[in-house]
Write a protein that holds these residues in place. Structure first.
Motif, PDB file in Angstrom:
ATOM      1  N   LYS A 172      18.687  71.525  65.114  1.00 55.44           N
ATOM      2  CA  LYS A 172      19.318  71.434  63.793  1.00 55.44           C
ATOM      3  C   LYS A 172      20.513  72.375  63.670  1.00 55.44           C
ATOM      4  N   ALA A 173      20.538  73.418  64.495  1.00 56.25           N
ATOM      5  CA  ALA A 173      21.557  74.457  64.357  1.00 56.25           C
ATOM      6  C   ALA A 173      22.794  74.169  65.209  1.00 56.25           C
ATOM      7  N   LEU A 174      23.258  72.929  65.202  1.00 57.51           N
ATOM      8  CA  LEU A 174      24.519  72.581  65.851  1.00 57.51           C
ATOM      9  C   LEU A 174      25.541  72.249  64.767  1.00 57.51           C
ATOM     10  N   TYR A 175      26.698  72.919  64.825  1.00 57.66           N
ATOM     11  CA  TYR A 175      27.727  72.711  63.823  1.00 57.66           C
ATOM     12  C   TYR A 175      29.070  72.510  64.521  1.00 57.66           C
ATOM     13  N   ILE A 176      29.948  71.792  63.848  1.00 59.14           N
ATOM     14  CA  ILE A 176      31.304  71.600  64.348  1.00 59.14           C
ATOM     15  C   ILE A 176      32.278  72.185  63.336  1.00 59.14           C
ATOM     16  N   LYS A 177      33.268  72.946  63.834  1.00 60.90           N
ATOM     17  CA  LYS A 177      34.308  73.500  62.971  1.00 60.90           C
ATOM     18  C   LYS A 177      35.673  73.022  63.454  1.00 60.90           C
ATOM     19  N   ASP A 178      36.585  72.865  62.496  1.00 60.08           N
ATOM     20  CA  ASP A 178      37.938  72.467  62.874  1.00 60.08           C
ATOM     21  C   ASP A 178      38.765  73.689  63.257  1.00 60.08           C
ATOM     22  N   ALA A 179      40.042  73.479  63.531  1.00 57.97           N
ATOM     23  CA  ALA A 179      40.901  74.575  64.000  1.00 57.97           C
ATOM     24  C   ALA A 179      41.063  75.668  62.956  1.00 57.97           C
ATOM     25  N   ALA A 180      40.876  75.326  61.678  1.00 58.07           N
ATOM     26  CA  ALA A 180      40.992  76.315  60.606  1.00 58.07           C
ATOM     27  C   ALA A 180      39.677  77.051  60.355  1.00 58.07           C
ATOM     28  N   GLY A 181      38.645  76.722  61.127  1.00 57.80           N
ATOM     29  CA  GLY A 181      37.350  77.380  60.955  1.00 57.80           C
ATOM     30  C   GLY A 181      36.482  76.781  59.881  1.00 57.80           C
ATOM     31  N   GLU A 182      36.866  75.612  59.345  1.00 60.00           N
ATOM     32  CA  GLU A 182      36.081  74.946  58.317  1.00 60.00           C
ATOM     33  C   GLU A 182      35.049  74.021  58.964  1.00 60.00           C
ATOM     34  N   SER A 183      33.847  74.010  58.400  1.00 61.82           N
ATOM     35  CA  SER A 183      32.791  73.153  58.942  1.00 61.82           C
ATOM     36  C   SER A 183      33.105  71.682  58.668  1.00 61.82           C
ATOM     37  N   VAL A 184      32.778  70.841  59.638  1.00 64.21           N
ATOM     38  CA  VAL A 184      32.956  69.398  59.508  1.00 64.21           C
ATOM     39  C   VAL A 184      31.603  68.797  59.132  1.00 64.21           C
ATOM     40  N   ALA A 185      31.555  68.082  58.036  1.00 61.54           N
ATOM     41  CA  ALA A 185      30.287  67.505  57.568  1.00 61.54           C
ATOM     42  C   ALA A 185      29.868  66.345  58.469  1.00 61.54           C
ATOM     43  N   ALA A 186      28.602  66.334  58.859  1.00 58.28           N
ATOM     44  CA  ALA A 186      28.063  65.222  59.646  1.00 58.28           C
ATOM     45  C   ALA A 186      27.923  63.996  58.754  1.00 58.28           C
ATOM     46  N   LYS A 187      27.856  62.818  59.366  1.00 55.22           N
ATOM     47  CA  LYS A 187      27.767  61.581  58.598  1.00 55.22           C
ATOM     48  C   LYS A 187      26.362  61.341  58.071  1.00 55.22           C
ATOM     49  N   ASN A 188      25.352  61.747  58.833  1.00 50.35           N
ATOM     50  CA  ASN A 188      23.970  61.606  58.389  1.00 50.35           C
ATOM     51  C   ASN A 188      23.451  62.959  57.960  1.00 50.35           C
ATOM     52  N   TYR A 189      22.304  62.953  57.275  1.00 54.37           N
ATOM     53  CA  TYR A 189      21.745  64.189  56.769  1.00 54.37           C
ATOM     54  C   TYR A 189      21.204  65.084  57.868  1.00 54.37           C
ATOM     55  N   ASP A 190      20.737  64.488  58.923  1.00 55.50           N
ATOM     56  CA  ASP A 190      20.066  65.292  59.924  1.00 55.50           C
ATOM     57  C   ASP A 190      20.330  64.722  61.308  1.00 55.50           C
ATOM     58  N   ILE A 191      19.808  65.402  62.306  1.00 55.20           N
ATOM     59  CA  ILE A 191      19.966  64.966  63.689  1.00 55.20           C
ATOM     60  C   ILE A 191      18.989  63.838  63.992  1.00 55.20           C
ATOM     61  N   ARG A 192      19.258  63.137  65.073  1.00 56.59           N
ATOM     62  CA  ARG A 192      18.360  62.080  65.526  1.00 56.59           C
ATOM     63  C   ARG A 192      17.774  62.485  66.872  1.00 56.59           C
ATOM     64  N   ARG A 193      16.446  62.403  66.955  1.00 58.60           N
ATOM     65  CA  ARG A 193      15.738  62.798  68.161  1.00 58.60           C
ATOM     66  C   ARG A 193      15.399  61.566  68.984  1.00 58.60           C
ATOM     67  N   ASP A 194      15.528  61.679  70.286  1.00 53.94           N
ATOM     68  CA  ASP A 194      15.153  60.589  71.192  1.00 53.94           C
ATOM     69  C   ASP A 194      13.629  60.523  71.242  1.00 53.94           C
ATOM     70  N   ALA A 195      13.066  59.370  70.879  1.00 56.31           N
ATOM     71  CA  ALA A 195      11.613  59.236  70.807  1.00 56.31           C
ATOM     72  C   ALA A 195      10.950  59.474  72.156  1.00 56.31           C
ATOM     73  N   ALA A 196      11.600  59.045  73.236  1.00 60.79           N
ATOM     74  CA  ALA A 196      11.012  59.195  74.569  1.00 60.79           C
ATOM     75  C   ALA A 196      11.277  60.571  75.163  1.00 60.79           C
ATOM     76  N   HIS A 197      12.320  61.251  74.700  1.00 61.71           N
ATOM     77  CA  HIS A 197      12.687  62.577  75.221  1.00 61.71           C
ATOM     78  C   HIS A 197      12.930  63.504  74.033  1.00 61.71           C
ATOM     79  N   PRO A 198      11.863  64.107  73.490  1.00 65.89           N
ATOM     80  CA  PRO A 198      11.965  64.833  72.220  1.00 65.89           C
ATOM     81  C   PRO A 198      12.822  66.098  72.253  1.00 65.89           C
ATOM     82  N   GLN A 199      13.335  66.483  73.422  1.00 61.58           N
ATOM     83  CA  GLN A 199      14.270  67.610  73.472  1.00 61.58           C
ATOM     84  C   GLN A 199      15.723  67.150  73.404  1.00 61.58           C
ATOM     85  N   GLU A 200      15.934  65.830  73.356  1.00 57.30           N
ATOM     86  CA  GLU A 200      17.291  65.295  73.353  1.00 57.30           C
ATOM     87  C   GLU A 200      17.641  64.740  71.969  1.00 57.30           C
ATOM     88  N   PHE A 201      18.874  65.022  71.528  1.00 59.39           N
ATOM     89  CA  PHE A 201      19.281  64.698  70.173  1.00 59.39           C
ATOM     90  C   PHE A 201      20.682  64.092  70.144  1.00 59.39           C
TER      91      PHE A 201
END
Length: 470
Positions: free
Chosen positions: A405-434
Motif C-alpha cells: 500500500k505504501a507505493l506513491y508517485i510524485k511529479d517533478a514538483a514533488g506533488e503526489s499523483v493520485a491513483a485511479k483506483n482507491y487501492d492496489i490490486r493483488r495477484d490472486a495466485a501470487h499474493p506478494q505481487e501487486f
C-alpha cells in the motif's frame, strides 16, 4: 421435432440463462445492463436453487422451445419476493466500492434495495441500498444538486448525525465516496449501532434538516433485515489471551461473513494512569496459507475496561486459523496526540514528515525501494496501456499487503499523483505481487517512485498470536 433423448443438466440451464434475454419493457423497465460479475452471482444463486430441488437436477425436454420456456419461467420467478432477496442488486453502490477497494465481499448478493429519494431546495438525497449485521449498518447513497458541488462543501456530518437505528443514535463509523460529475456524489457509509438492540429488523430513520448550509427536510424511514447476512455467517467463540506492552486483551469471537472478517476483543490497561495517552495499534492478519488479509477498519470503546473490533476482507472459505501481528504506531516526540479526560472530541496534533525512500523512474527495471526493517518494494514493470499507466511490483518482506500500500508517485514538483483506483490490486495466485493504476504518465518528465521506511511503526512479532477457528 420431439426428442426423447434430449438431456438438460444444471450446466445447460445456467448456460442458457447467461445468454437468454427477456423483453426489457415487460420485465425490466429500468433497462439496466447486467454486468459479468452480476451474471456470475445470479448463476451461483440459481445453481444453489437448482441443486436444492430434485426435480431440477436432470430434466428431459421434447424441444428447444420447452427449454426456452423453462428459462423464461425461471427468469419470471426471480421477480417474486422470495427470489428477489437471492438475486444480486444491479448497479450496487456497495459492491462497486467493495470492488474498487479489492475487498472481495458479496455485497450485491446481500444488499437490500431501499431506493428512496427526497428533493428539497435543489438537493436530492437517495438512499440506494442497505445491509446490516449484529453490530453495523451499511448504506449506499447518492447526492445530487442543481448547482456544482464543491469538495469543500462536502461535509456529510449533517446527514449521518441525523440517523437513528431503532430510535438510538449511531455509535460512530465512517464514509467514503466519489464524484461521478460536478453535480453528483455517490458514496457508502458504515456505522456501528447499539449492539444491545437484539432485533431481526432494524428500523432506520434519517431526518436531515440542513445540507451544505441549505435548510430543508430530507426525511427517510425504512427497515433493514439482518437475517440473511447473519444466517450465512460463521461465528467462532474464542478465548485467546494476548499480552501487549500496555494492555491485556482477550479475543472473544471471530465472525466470517459473506462481506468481511471481524475479530472482536475486550481488554484492560495495565496502568490506568496511561489511558489518556495510549499507544495506537493496528493488526496485520494472515490466513493459514500466510496470505495477508486486507484491513477494512477498526473501532474501540471504553477508557477503563474496553471492547473493540478489527475488520478485514472476506476470507477464502473457512481457514482453520488466523495469525495476527500487532503493529504499534510510534508517534515522534514533536507530535502531540491526546484525549483530554472527559472530552472525547478534543484532539490536538501536529503533522510530521514520515521518513521515505524515493527513486527516479528512468525506465530501468527492476527498481528497488527499501522499506527499512520490514522489507522492500521491487518495481518490475511500468506500462502505458489503454490511456493508463500501470505499475507492476512485488512487496518482499514481513507484511506484503501492508508494504504494498505504501507505493506513491510524485511529479517533478514533488506533488503526489493520485491513483485511479482507491487501492492496489493483488495477484490472486501470487499474493506478494501487486498492480497500481495511475492516469497516463509521461515518464520523461521526471516522476519518482516513493515509499515509507516504516520508522513510525514497530511490528510486535513477540506478541504475535494465532486464533484457532473451530
Amino acid at each position: 421435432m420431439f426428442d426423447k433423448n434430449l438431456l438438460l443438466e444444471e450446466k445447460d440451464i445456467l448456460k442458457l440463462l447467461n445468454y437468454f434475454r427477456l423483453d426489457q419493457e415487460g420485465l425490466n423497465p429500468a433497462g439496466d445492463e447486467v454486468s459479468e460479475w452480476q451474471r456470475e452471482r445470479i448463476k451461483k444463486t440459481l445453481k444453489r436453487k437448482i441443486r436444492s430441488t430434485r426435480s431440477f437436477k436432470i430434466l428431459r425436454f421434447g424441444s428447444i422451445a420447452a427449454v426456452v420456456l423453462l428459462a423464461a419461467a425461471i427468469a419470471l420467478e426471480t421477480t417474486s419476493p422470495v427470489w428477489a432477496r437471492n438475486i444480486p442488486l444491479v448497479n450496487s453502490v456497495l459492491q462497486m466500492f467493495s470492488d474498487k477497494f479489492g475487498y472481495r465481499g458479496d455485497y450485491a448478493a446481500y444488499s437490500q434495495l431501499v431506493d428512496k429519494s427526497v428533493t428539497d431546495h435543489g438537493i436530492t438525497v437517495t438512499i440506494n441500498e442497505a445491509l446490516a449485521d449484529d453490530t453495523k449498518i451499511i448504506l449506499g447513497y447518492t447526492l445530487k444538486s442543481d448547482r456544482k458541488i464543491e469538495a469543500d462543501d462536502l461535509s456529510l456530518a449533517d446527514l449521518f448525525e441525523a440517523t437513528k437505528v431503532n430510535g438510538s443514535p449511531l455509535n460512530g463509523g465512517g464514509a467514503t465516496g466519489e464524484f461521478t460529475d460536478d453535480f453528483t456524489y455517490v458514496g457508502r457509509c458504515e456505522f456501528k449501532y447499539d449492539p444491545s438492540l437484539f432485533f431481526n429488523k432494524l428500523k432506520v430513520d434519517i431526518n436531515v434538516k440542513e445540507l451544505w448550509g441549505v435548510e430543508g427536510n430530507w426525511d427517510f424511514a425504512f427497515t433493514v433485515s439482518k437475517d440473511e447476512l447473519i444466517d450465512n455467517s460463521k461465528v467462532f467463540n474464542t478465548k485467546v489471551k494476548v499480552d501487549l506492552p500496555d494492555q491485556v486483551i482477550t479475543i472473544d469471537k471471530v465472525v466470517l461473513s459473506p462481506i468481511d472478517t471481524t475479530i472482536f476483543y475486550s481488554g484492560v490497561y495495565k496502568d490506568q494512569a496511561t489511558v489518556n495517552m495510549i499507544p495506537h495499534y493496528t493488526w496485520i492478519a494472515f490466513d493459514n496459507q500466510g496470505v495477508e488479509l486486507v484491513p477494512k477498519g477498526s473501532s474501540q470503546h471504553g477508557i477503563g475496561p474496553f471492547t473493540g473490533s478489527m475488520q478485514f476482507e472476506k476470507t477464502k472459505g473457512i481457514p482453520p486459523c488466523l495469525t495476527v501481528i500487532p503493529c504499534l504506531q510510534i508517534l515522534p516526540e514533536e507530535v502531540k496526540l491526546g484525549m483530554k479526560p472527559g472530552n472525547q472530541k478534543t484532539r490536538v496534533a501536529q503533522t510530521t514528515e514520515i521518513p521515505s525512500e524515493s527513486r527516479v523512474l528512468d525506465g530501468k527495471f527492476p527498481l528497488e525501494l527499501p522499506q527499512g526493517k520490514i522489507g522492500k518494494l521491487i518495481i518490475r514493470e511500468i506500462a502505458n496501456e489503454k490511456g493508463e499507466t500501470i505499475i507492476r511490483y512485488t512487496a518482499a518482506g514481513k507484511a506484503p499487503y501492508h508494504q504494498g500500500k505504501a507505493l506513491y508517485i510524485k511529479d517533478a514538483a514533488g506533488e503526489s499523483v493520485a491513483a485511479k483506483n482507491y487501492d492496489i490490486r493483488r495477484d490472486a495466485a501470487h499474493p506478494q505481487e501487486f498492480t497500481k493504476v495511475f492516469p497516463l504518465l509521461d515518464l520523461s518528465k521526471g516522476y519518482t517512485a516513493c515509499t515509507s521506511r516504516f520508522e513510525d511503526e514497530e511490528l510486535l512479532e513477540n506478541s504475535q498470536f494465532t486464533i484457532e477457528l473451530k
